[in-house]
Enzyme design. Structure first.
Site, mmCIF file in Angstrom:
data_model
loop_
_atom_site.group_PDB
_atom_site.id
_atom_site.type_symbol
_atom_site.label_atom_id
_atom_site.label_comp_id
_atom_site.label_asym_id
_atom_site.label_seq_id
_atom_site.Cartn_x
_atom_site.Cartn_y
_atom_site.Cartn_z
ATOM 1 N N ASP A 43 1.058 -1.256 0.063
ATOM 2 C CA ASP A 43 -0.001 0.009 0.128
ATOM 3 C C ASP A 43 0.886 1.111 0.157
ATOM 4 O O ASP A 43 0.774 2.157 -0.614
ATOM 5 C CB ASP A 43 -1.026 0.170 1.321
ATOM 6 C CG ASP A 43 -1.842 -1.162 1.116
ATOM 7 O OD1 ASP A 43 -2.158 -1.831 0.131
ATOM 8 O OD2 ASP A 43 -2.601 -1.059 2.029
ATOM 9 N N ALA A 44 1.904 1.237 0.977
ATOM 10 C CA ALA A 44 2.802 2.380 1.029
ATOM 11 C C ALA A 44 3.505 2.610 -0.406
ATOM 12 O O ALA A 44 3.502 3.948 -0.815
ATOM 13 C CB ALA A 44 3.880 2.300 2.172
ATOM 14 N N ASP A 47 0.933 4.240 -2.731
ATOM 15 C CA ASP A 47 0.676 5.556 -2.657
ATOM 16 C C ASP A 47 1.793 6.502 -2.956
ATOM 17 O O ASP A 47 1.493 7.392 -3.390
ATOM 18 C CB ASP A 47 0.376 5.785 -1.033
ATOM 19 C CG ASP A 47 -0.994 5.231 -0.553
ATOM 20 O OD1 ASP A 47 -1.169 4.978 0.649
ATOM 21 O OD2 ASP A 47 -1.610 4.647 -1.525
ATOM 22 N N SER A 92 -30.637 -6.883 9.242
ATOM 23 C CA SER A 92 -31.688 -6.008 9.081
ATOM 24 C C SER A 92 -32.292 -5.486 10.419
ATOM 25 O O SER A 92 -31.585 -5.928 11.370
ATOM 26 C CB SER A 92 -32.751 -6.528 7.945
ATOM 27 O OG SER A 92 -33.248 -7.656 8.346
ATOM 28 N N LEU A 93 -33.427 -4.764 10.317
ATOM 29 C CA LEU A 93 -33.895 -4.258 11.473
ATOM 30 C C LEU A 93 -35.291 -4.764 11.650
ATOM 31 O O LEU A 93 -36.064 -4.809 10.751
ATOM 32 C CB LEU A 93 -33.909 -2.938 11.567
ATOM 33 C CG LEU A 93 -32.645 -2.134 11.486
ATOM 34 C CD1 LEU A 93 -32.646 -0.675 11.208
ATOM 35 C CD2 LEU A 93 -32.044 -2.027 13.241
ATOM 36 N N LYS A 128 -33.965 6.542 9.520
ATOM 37 C CA LYS A 128 -33.807 5.790 8.724
ATOM 38 C C LYS A 128 -33.578 5.988 7.106
ATOM 39 O O LYS A 128 -34.521 6.396 6.578
ATOM 40 C CB LYS A 128 -34.931 4.511 8.780
ATOM 41 C CG LYS A 128 -34.289 3.233 8.224
ATOM 42 C CD LYS A 128 -35.699 1.919 8.673
ATOM 43 C CE LYS A 128 -35.153 0.740 7.749
ATOM 44 N NZ LYS A 128 -35.312 0.691 6.631
ATOM 45 N N CYS A 429 -57.499 -27.178 -9.425
ATOM 46 C CA CYS A 429 -56.327 -26.236 -9.607
ATOM 47 C C CYS A 429 -56.392 -25.752 -11.085
ATOM 48 O O CYS A 429 -56.729 -26.582 -12.022
ATOM 49 C CB CYS A 429 -55.128 -27.188 -9.363
ATOM 50 S SG CYS A 429 -53.376 -26.555 -10.153
ATOM 51 N N CYS A 447 -53.661 -27.128 -4.041
ATOM 52 C CA CYS A 447 -53.750 -28.153 -5.252
ATOM 53 C C CYS A 447 -53.267 -29.430 -4.513
ATOM 54 O O CYS A 447 -52.278 -29.672 -3.742
ATOM 55 C CB CYS A 447 -53.126 -27.785 -6.173
ATOM 56 S SG CYS A 447 -52.389 -29.006 -7.392
HETATM 57 S S1 IVH Z 1 -28.377 0.071 11.600
HETATM 58 C C1 IVH Z 1 -27.362 -4.181 13.138
HETATM 59 N N1 IVH Z 1 -29.408 2.495 11.012
HETATM 60 O O1 IVH Z 1 -32.204 -0.283 7.055
HETATM 61 C C2 IVH Z 1 -28.255 -3.272 12.116
HETATM 62 N N2 IVH Z 1 -29.588 0.949 9.605
HETATM 63 O O2 IVH Z 1 -34.219 -2.259 7.395
HETATM 64 C C3 IVH Z 1 -27.657 -2.243 11.581
HETATM 65 N N3 IVH Z 1 -30.836 1.595 7.393
HETATM 66 O O3 IVH Z 1 -30.025 -2.887 6.659
HETATM 67 C C4 IVH Z 1 -28.422 -1.226 11.032
HETATM 68 N N4 IVH Z 1 -30.858 3.739 7.914
HETATM 69 O O4 IVH Z 1 -29.438 -0.806 5.219
HETATM 70 C C5 IVH Z 1 -29.228 1.273 10.644
HETATM 71 N N5 IVH Z 1 -29.988 4.580 10.442
HETATM 72 C C6 IVH Z 1 -29.796 3.596 10.402
HETATM 73 C C7 IVH Z 1 -30.105 3.162 8.965
HETATM 74 C C8 IVH Z 1 -30.364 1.766 8.714
HETATM 75 C C9 IVH Z 1 -31.010 2.726 7.114
HETATM 76 C C10 IVH Z 1 -31.018 0.349 6.821
HETATM 77 C C11 IVH Z 1 -29.881 -0.750 6.765
HETATM 78 C C12 IVH Z 1 -30.626 -2.067 7.301
HETATM 79 C C13 IVH Z 1 -32.031 -1.757 6.876
HETATM 80 C C14 IVH Z 1 -33.004 -2.390 7.809
#
Ligand code: IVH
Length: 704
Positions: A43-44, A47, A92-93, A128, A429, A447
């Site tokens: 890397d160095a 650069d 995801s959430l 979000k 069906c 079915c």
């Molecule tokens: S925290 C471990 N913060 O929403 C969970 N997610 O519906 C880390 N997203 O997959 C996610 N804004 O792509 C987080 N302020 C926010 C966010 C966010 C958008 C997205 C993210 C996630 C999805 C879940």
């Protein structure tokens, strides 16, 4: 040799020669680094060469080429993105839709952590962002990899593209040696409108919304196109880190900001739910004036120690939740109701709509679930839409919340056309004519044709090759339909015999539209690549009713490998220890357990699975933390625990690769007994099972 001459001493001729040499060297290094993942210089050194190149260009501006390396990022397109296995899964959430959901979320957290109502719990709250998530891996301060979320475990390597995004620094100073920064790539609304105008003027594809435009721009094989697209990035989370960023969420995000990332300014923290809800209202009020799309507010436990204790469910963290904005709605005409037959034989009614834009996306189909739903009743027989039925020709209200599938919210009976008739749900069906029956307690009609029903067979095959399952490149829904229609594949095992069966018939395939010798061979290679399959993906791919991606993982983690699982299923019947074992897996209920056992008790289905297995090398499930002393052990907790709640103890044990069971049997390896332990402790003693107390457990797992 010109490379040792200081830039200020170079003649123009020497400078020209040196620039040519550097251009070639940098190009080679760049390709090796980005395209082949095999760096040829450090890397160095890289650069230093870039710095020298830029210095010569600055001293001799007339010698700078239009295609100078200084302006280039990444390597030439490689034809497709390489796959990246995330060091830590990208999750995801969980979603919440109203204040009560948030109060419940807080309650669950308190109960999990054993905190009373009065205890102080601080949460962060931030918008979000409606974009696509990206994970940026920095090693020793240099961006080495950018990966999309993909299925959460494996994403696509989009490093060259990410490097074109201004908000993403290529180098960081004072960063941990390993740092994975996670956040959202998005396109500003204003930039999206400008881009679409330009696309339209050029006669090229226009995007439905900023999110699609961002996704389409990031996933360009040619990074020079991404570079022309105005993308941005908000950092809000992290994956692997070699040292903690901070002790709270807010401080950690501030650290990311200090490192040079953009973070969202509407982030705040609160130690009460009322504060979170007022911040939600504030963000909702500002939503229309923001230059980026958001679809809710994310609340996270601020204390990272608590986040760590709370841990994760299979796909979402326990310590965070997305409070979604109410769905957008639109009215349109329901033009027709059609019946589709799914892979489990379910007759699913689908409404064909006059296309309408809802929340930035054109909707023309929505599911109507089942016959009760069409008639205006839910699964318990209670009225929905105040009992109003749905008919062809009706005027309906459609809604869509974020990435959620569109649904029908209501129907306007005053606009019902004269002479409209109630929809008559078929009892045979529509695909194979077999009787379609509805069993007691089932909300759908199915079915009974099994594999003789072409729709079921094709849907099963489509599921088999789909992304979360075998994910065979080049074999999508369209190809499956074609191969099925031509009689080349009937069940999954046939896919793995395609190469040999085609021997002579390849000619036939080549003559088909879109197929040549090269693409056919590529397909066979892609199929071969999938013979080696992780156990969880294999289980999911089988398409057993109620066994989704998550359940596939639960089963794989519990049984470990295919032969153990098969042996258990072969001996399992309606009742008995094997079924109890299945039911003992957290997340497996009666209905799923019965469906799994039924699949292996059905001679035709079992034969089809065994035929498939002959073609595969099924990789055993990886134990979450195979170095832990409890990995693979079956642990039972009994009595009262004083330093953690039962849920926390169970989650921790599972995260360390242990199986947690509710009852003591010969299979139990360890009993953790707190005060008040009774019959389970006696049984363990009888069976000679090792028994320890809570402190012994904490010492064993290194958390004393
Ligand atoms: S925290 C471990 N913060 O929403 C969970 N997610 O519906 C880390 N997203 O997959 C996610 N804004 O792509 C987080 N302020 C926010 C966010 C966010 C958008 C997205 C993210 C996630 C999805 C879940």
């Amino acid at each position: 040799m010109t490379q040792h001459i200081p830039v200020s001493d170079l003649t123009e001729r020497q400078a020209r020669a040196e620039l040519a040499r550097l251009a070639e060297l940098l190009k080679k290094a760049n390709t090796a680094y980005h395209g082949e993942d095999a760096p040829i210089i450090s890397d160095a050194e890289f650069d230093a060469l870039k710095v020298r190149n830029a210095a010569i260009e600055a001293a001799f501006p007339t010698l700078k080429h239009g295609d100078s390396v200084s302006d280039q990022v990444g390597a030439a397109p490689s034809g497709k993105f390489t796959k990246v296995v995330h060091a830590q899964r990208m999750l995801s959430l969980a979603n919440a839709f109203d204040a009560q959901d948030i109060r419940d979320f807080d309650k669950q957290i308190r109960s999990f952590l054993g905190l009373g109502e009065g205890a102080k719990v601080t949460y962060s709250a931030e918008p979000k962002i409606d974009g696509l998530s990206l994970s940026l891996r920095y090693e020793n301060g240099r961006l080495v990899q950018a990966a999309t979320r993909g299925d959460g475990e494996t994403g696509e390597n989009v490093t060259a593209n990410a490097l074109t995004i201004q908000d993403i620094p290529e180098h960081l100073t004072n960063a941990p040696d390993i740092l994975e920064v996670r956040g959202e790539v998005y396109m500003r609304r204003s930039d999206f409108l400008t881009l679409n105008k330009a696309q339209e003027a050029k006669g090229e594809k226009v995007f439905a919304n900023p999110r699609n435009a961002a996704a389409g721009s990031l996933r360009q094989l040619d990074a020079t196109i991404t570079k022309q697209r105005p993308l941005h990035f908000f950092a809000y989370a992290w994956g692997e880190v070699s040292e903690p960023l901070a002790d709270t969420q807010i401080k950690a995000v501030n650290k990311l900001k200090a490192l040079g990332f953009s973070t969202n300014p509407l982030t705040a923290s609160f130690d009460n739910i009322a504060g979170l809800l007022s911040h939600y209202d504030l963000i909702a009020e500002q939503r229309a004036t923001l230059d980026y799309d958001i679809d809710g507010v994310v609340y996270k436990i601020d204390d990272l120690g608590m986040q760590n204790r709370l841990g994760f469910r299979s796909t979402t963290p326990r310590w965070a939740i997305a409070h979604k904005f109410p769905a957008e709605t639109a009215w349109t005409r329901l033009e027709a109701i059609e019946i589709q037959v799914g892979r489990t034989g379910a007759l699913s009614p689908v409404a064909r709509l006059a296309p309408v834009t809802v929340g930035g996306v054109v909707v023309s189909n929505v599911t109507l679930h089942n016959e009760d739903y069409i008639e205006g009743r839910d699964s318990k027989g209670d009225p929905i839409r105040e009992g109003r039925d749905l008919r062809e020709g009706d005027w309906v209200q459609v809604y869509r919340a974020g990435d959620v599938i569109p649904k029908i919210a209501d129907v306007d009976p005053s606009k019902r056309p004269d002479g409209s008739v109630a929809f008559e749900f078929p009892v045979t069906c529509p695909e194979c004519g077999s009787p379609a029956i509805r069993e007691d307690g089932d909300s759908v009609r199915r079915c009974t044709g099994g594999m003789i029903c072409p729709a079921q067979a094709v849907e099963k095959l489509k599921h088999f090759v789909s992304r979360g399952a075998f994910d065979i490149e080049g074999l999508g829904a369209k190809q499956v339909e074609q191969f099925y229609a031509d009689g080349w594949i009937r069940e999954p095992a046939d896919i793995f015999e395609l190469r040999e069966n085609f021997g002579s018939g390849l000619q036939q395939l080549q003559n088909r539209e879109g197929w040549g010798a090269k693409s056919a061979n590529n397909l066979f290679d892609a199929i071969d690549e999938r013979r080696n399959v992780p156990f969880a993906k294999f289980l999911f791919g089988l398409g057993i009713r109620h066994v989704g991606e998550n359940a596939g993982r639960l089963l794989a983690n519990h049984y470990g490998d295919w032969s153990t699982f098969l042996a258990a299923m072969e001996t399992a019947n309606q009742k008995g220890p094997e079924l109890d074992e299945l039911l003992g897996i957290d997340g497996v209920g009666e209905v799923m357990a019965q469906a799994v056992v039924a699949a292996f008790n059905h001679p035709q289905e079992k034969a089809s699975i065994l035929r498939l297995v002959d073609h595969l090398a099924i990789q055993p499930a990886e134990i979450a933390d195979s170095n832990s002393p409890v990995a693979g052990k079956t642990v039972v907790f009994t009595g009262s625990l004083e330093k953690m709640t039962r849920s926390e103890a169970k989650a921790t044990a599972e995260a360390l690769g242990a199986k947690v069971s509710g009852s003591v049997s010969k299979k139990t390896d360890l009993l953790v007994a707190g005060p008040g332990a009774g019959s389970k402790a006696r049984k363990a003693a009888e069976l000679g099972i090792e028994t320890i107390d809570e402190d012994g457990w904490l010492t064993l797992i290194g958390q004393a």
